[in-house]
Design a protein around this motif. Structure first.
Motif, PDB file in Angstrom:
ATOM      1  N   SER A   1      -9.045  -3.369  -0.213  1.00 52.62           N
ATOM      2  CA  SER A   1     -10.496  -3.514  -0.172  1.00 52.62           C
ATOM      3  C   SER A   1     -11.106  -2.615   0.888  1.00 52.62           C
ATOM      4  O   SER A   1     -12.129  -1.953   0.653  1.00 52.62           O
ATOM      5  N   GLN A   2     -10.464  -2.558   2.045  1.00 47.98           N
ATOM      6  CA  GLN A   2     -10.991  -1.765   3.150  1.00 47.98           C
ATOM      7  C   GLN A   2     -10.817  -0.273   2.925  1.00 47.98           C
ATOM      8  O   GLN A   2     -11.765   0.512   3.121  1.00 47.98           O
ATOM      9  N   ASP A   3      -9.642   0.136   2.495  1.00 51.56           N
ATOM     10  CA  ASP A   3      -9.336   1.574   2.403  1.00 51.56           C
ATOM     11  C   ASP A   3      -9.795   2.202   1.092  1.00 51.56           C
ATOM     12  O   ASP A   3     -10.252   3.343   1.073  1.00 51.56           O
ATOM     13  N   GLN A   4      -9.643   1.483  -0.017  1.00 54.10           N
ATOM     14  CA  GLN A   4      -9.968   2.045  -1.324  1.00 54.10           C
ATOM     15  C   GLN A   4     -11.198   1.429  -1.976  1.00 54.10           C
ATOM     16  O   GLN A   4     -11.574   1.853  -3.064  1.00 54.10           O
ATOM     17  N   LYS A   5     -11.773   0.397  -1.332  1.00 50.93           N
ATOM     18  CA  LYS A   5     -12.916  -0.325  -1.916  1.00 50.93           C
ATOM     19  C   LYS A   5     -12.559  -0.896  -3.285  1.00 50.93           C
ATOM     20  O   LYS A   5     -13.387  -0.937  -4.200  1.00 50.93           O
ATOM     21  N   LEU A   6     -11.315  -1.345  -3.412  1.00 49.02           N
ATOM     22  CA  LEU A   6     -10.813  -1.936  -4.654  1.00 49.02           C
ATOM     23  C   LEU A   6     -10.540  -3.411  -4.425  1.00 49.02           C
ATOM     24  O   LEU A   6      -9.939  -3.786  -3.421  1.00 49.02           O
ATOM     25  N   GLU A   7     -10.947  -4.227  -5.381  1.00 47.56           N
ATOM     26  CA  GLU A   7     -10.779  -5.671  -5.241  1.00 47.56           C
ATOM     27  C   GLU A   7      -9.686  -6.170  -6.185  1.00 47.56           C
ATOM     28  O   GLU A   7      -9.711  -5.882  -7.390  1.00 47.56           O
ATOM     29  N   TYR A   8      -8.739  -6.911  -5.631  1.00 47.41           N
ATOM     30  CA  TYR A   8      -7.647  -7.499  -6.402  1.00 47.41           C
ATOM     31  C   TYR A   8      -7.505  -8.972  -6.028  1.00 47.41           C
ATOM     32  O   TYR A   8      -7.910  -9.395  -4.943  1.00 47.41           O
ATOM     33  N   SER A   9      -6.894  -9.739  -6.924  1.00 45.06           N
ATOM     34  CA  SER A   9      -6.569 -11.134  -6.650  1.00 45.06           C
ATOM     35  C   SER A   9      -5.068 -11.249  -6.426  1.00 45.06           C
ATOM     36  O   SER A   9      -4.306 -10.315  -6.719  1.00 45.06           O
ATOM     37  N   ALA A  10      -4.634 -12.386  -5.917  1.00 44.29           N
ATOM     38  CA  ALA A  10      -3.221 -12.558  -5.560  1.00 44.29           C
ATOM     39  C   ALA A  10      -2.299 -12.379  -6.749  1.00 44.29           C
ATOM     40  O   ALA A  10      -1.171 -11.888  -6.600  1.00 44.29           O
ATOM     41  N   ASP A  11      -2.747 -12.762  -7.959  1.00 41.08           N
ATOM     42  CA  ASP A  11      -1.886 -12.625  -9.134  1.00 41.08           C
ATOM     43  C   ASP A  11      -1.792 -11.189  -9.632  1.00 41.08           C
ATOM     44  O   ASP A  11      -1.077 -10.904 -10.596  1.00 41.08           O
ATOM     45  N   GLN A  12      -2.480 -10.281  -8.936  1.00 37.63           N
ATOM     46  CA  GLN A  12      -2.396  -8.856  -9.267  1.00 37.63           C
ATOM     47  C   GLN A  12      -1.577  -8.071  -8.248  1.00 37.63           C
ATOM     48  O   GLN A  12      -1.544  -6.844  -8.288  1.00 37.63           O
ATOM     49  N   ILE A  13      -0.899  -8.785  -7.348  1.00 42.90           N
ATOM     50  CA  ILE A  13      -0.108  -8.149  -6.290  1.00 42.90           C
ATOM     51  C   ILE A  13       1.349  -8.591  -6.402  1.00 42.90           C
ATOM     52  O   ILE A  13       1.648  -9.781  -6.498  1.00 42.90           O
ATOM     53  N   PHE A  14       2.244  -7.618  -6.353  1.00 45.17           N
ATOM     54  CA  PHE A  14       3.684  -7.879  -6.313  1.00 45.17           C
ATOM     55  C   PHE A  14       4.257  -7.167  -5.092  1.00 45.17           C
ATOM     56  O   PHE A  14       4.069  -5.957  -4.935  1.00 45.17           O
ATOM     57  N   VAL A  15       4.925  -7.917  -4.228  1.00 48.08           N
ATOM     58  CA  VAL A  15       5.594  -7.334  -3.058  1.00 48.08           C
ATOM     59  C   VAL A  15       7.090  -7.299  -3.338  1.00 48.08           C
ATOM     60  O   VAL A  15       7.685  -8.313  -3.730  1.00 48.08           O
ATOM     61  N   GLY A  16       7.685  -6.130  -3.168  1.00 48.87           N
ATOM     62  CA  GLY A  16       9.105  -5.963  -3.465  1.00 48.87           C
ATOM     63  C   GLY A  16       9.871  -5.376  -2.302  1.00 48.87           C
ATOM     64  O   GLY A  16       9.325  -5.113  -1.221  1.00 48.87           O
ATOM     65  N   THR A  17      11.158  -5.152  -2.548  1.00 50.08           N
ATOM     66  CA  THR A  17      12.067  -4.674  -1.514  1.00 50.08           C
ATOM     67  C   THR A  17      11.969  -3.151  -1.405  1.00 50.08           C
ATOM     68  O   THR A  17      12.877  -2.410  -1.761  1.00 50.08           O
TER      69      THR A  17
END
Length: 395
Positions: free
Chosen positions: A81-97
Motif C-alpha cells: 500500500s505504501q510503496d505501490q499504492k496497491l491494496e490487497y487483503s490477507a487472502d491475497q497474500i502467500f508467504v513462502g520459504t
C-alpha cells in the motif's frame, strides 16, 4: 538408481557451478575474487536479527499458518500500500520459504502438462527449470542488447499461442539490471490483457535502483492489470536476508489459496523466527536499506567505467539489481576462444576471477559480474580481467 524424468531434465545452475569451482581454488590457497554471488555482501541489519532472537526468546518457535503469520501478511499488505499504492487483503497474500519457493509453488499450482510460459531472455536461471518441473514448456523471447534487453509488445504478441498461460517479467532484472518504464509496462500489459495472460511480476530487486530511476510494478498501471498480475517479492535482496528464506506472492485469492494448500503439504510454513525478522524488516527502518543501495550505486558507477574500457567489451548500464551483464563475444574471439564458457573457465584458472557465463541465462555472448562485493575487490578483478585480455590478444 533410477531417478524421475523431471530430475534428468533439469539444467544445473551455472551460478552454483562457478561458485563451487571458485571455492575449490580458494581452499587450495589461491587468491580468488568471486563475482558470481547473487546476494548482498552486507550482514542482515541488526534490528532484524534482534527481532528474530526476541521472537525465539518469547517462545515463538512453533508452527505458523502455512501461508505465513497474519502479522507478516499485514506487514506485506502495508508495504504494498505504501510503496505501490496497491491494496490487497490477507487472502491475497502467500508467504513462502524465499521468493524462489514462492515461484516454484506458483507454477505447481498454475500449470498443466504442455502449458506454455513466455520467458524473456536473458532470464534468471531458475525460471525455465521451475516451469519444466511443473510440466510446462518455457517459450523464450530474446531481449536484444540494442533495446536494453527488454521485451517489446510486438515480440510478446507473436510468441503467444493457444497454450500460453503466463508471462514472466523481472524488473529490475537478474542478470541484466534492466528495468521497464511505466509506459513500456502499459504496452506489454495491453497485449497480456488481450490474450488473458497471467503476468508473473518478479520484483525482488525493487529497492535496488539507481541514477534517480523510479520502479513501477505492472500491477500499478491499471486495475485490470492488477487483477491479471501476481507480484513476487521478498526481503532477500532489499534487506540482505538471503539465508532467511522469506518471500511472498500477492495476487488472485483463488491462486493464493491453491499455493497455500500446496505449501501445507511441502514446507508446512516458512521458518517462524525468520518471519518475525521479516516483520521487523517491513515495519522498522534504521536506514540500512538505503545505505546498502547507495553503496551498490557507488560500485556500479565506478566499475562500469572501468569495465567498458576493456577491449571489445560492450555493456548496457543497468538501472537496478547488482549485476553487470557485458557482451564479451568480440573480446573472447580476440583472445583466441570460440566459446565464452571456455574463456570464463580460463580466466578463473589463470587470473583467479570467477564470472558467471551468460549461457546459463540464455545469452551465450555475455557474462554476469556481481558487484555485491567491495569496490576495491571489484576494481581489482577488472584489472585482472583486463590483464588477461591484453596478454591473450598480444600473445
Amino acid at each position: 538408481m533410477k531417478l524421475a524424468k523431471r530430475v534428468d531434465a533439469l539444467t544445473p545452475s551455472s551460478t552454483l557451478a562457478i561458485t563451487a569451482k571458485a571455492k575449490e581454488l580458494k581452499a587450495q590457497g589461491h587468491d580468488v575474487i568471486g563475482l558470481g554471488a547473487g546476494e548482498p555482501d552486507f550482514n542482515t541489519p541488526q534490528y532484524i536479527i534482534d527481532a528474530a532472537v526476541k521472537s525465539m526468546e518469547e517462545g515463538h518457535t512453533k508452527y505458523t499458518p502455512a501461508a505465513g503469520l497474519p502479522s507478516l501478511k499485514k506487514a506485506v499488505i502495508d508495504k504494498l500500500s505504501q510503496d505501490q499504492k496497491l491494496e490487497y487483503s490477507a487472502d491475497q497474500i502467500f508467504v513462502g520459504t524465499g521468493a524462489k519457493h514462492v515461484l516454484y509453488t506458483l507454477f505447481q499450482a498454475l500449470l498443466d502438462e504442455g502449458d506454455e510460459v513466455i520467458i524473456p531472455t536473458p532470464y534468471w536461471v531458475s525460471y525455465p527449470e521451475q516451469v519444466k518441473l511443473a510440466s510446462g514448456e518455457p517459450v523464450y523471447v530474446t531481449g536484444h542488447e540494442e533495446s536494453g534487453f527488454k521485451l517489446t509488445p510486438e515480440q510478446l504478441d507473436s510468441a503467444i499461442t493457444s497454450k500460453t498461460r503466463a508471462l514472466i517479467l523481472n524488473s529490475p532484472s537478474n542478470p541484466t539490471g534492466a528495468m521497464y518504464s511505466k509506459e513500456e509496462l502499459q504496452a506489454l500489459g495491453e497485449v497480456a490483457l488481450k490474450h488473458n495472460l497471467l503476468i508473473v511480476s518478479d520484483e525482488i530487486y525493487e529497492k535496488l535502483i539507481y541514477d534517480g530511476a523510479t520502479h513501477t510494478s505492472i500491477a500499478e498501471v491499471s486495475p485490470e492489470l492488477k487483477a491479471q498480475t501476481i507480484i513476487i517479492n521478498g526481503v532477500s535482496k532489499s534487506h540482505s536476508m538471503t539465508g532467511w528464506r522469506i518471500g511472498y506472492a500477492a495476487g488472485d485469492a483463488t491462486l493464493i489459496k491453491a499455493m497455500t494448500n500446496l505449501a501445507s503439504h511441502s514446507t508446512s510454513n516458512p521458518t517462524t523466527s525468520a518471519q518475525y525478522g521479516a516483520i521487523a524488516a517491513y515495519t522498522e527502518d534504521d536506514g540500512s536499506v538505503e545505505t546498502m543501495r547507495q553503496a551498490f550505486e557507488e560500485r556500479l558507477n565506478a566499475a562500469y567505467e572501468k569495465l567498458i574500457q576493456i577491449p571489445g567489451v560492450t555493456c548496457v548500464k543497468p538501472k537496478g539489481a547488482f549485476y553487470l551483464f557485458p557482451n564479451v563475444r568480440k573480446t573472447v574471439e580476440a583472445c583466441g576462444y570460440t566459446d565464452v564458457d571456455a574463456w570464463v573457465e580460463a580466466l578463473l584458472e589463470e587470473e583467479k576471477v570467477a564470472l558467471v557465463p551468460g549461457s546459463g541465462f540464455g545469452a551465450p555472448d555475455n557474462v554476469r559480474l556481481s558487484y555485491a562485493t567491495s569496490l576495491d575487490q571489484f576494481l581489482a578483478a577488472l584489472e585482472r580481467i583486463n590483464r588477461f585480455v591484453q596478454t591473450k590478444t598480444k600473445g
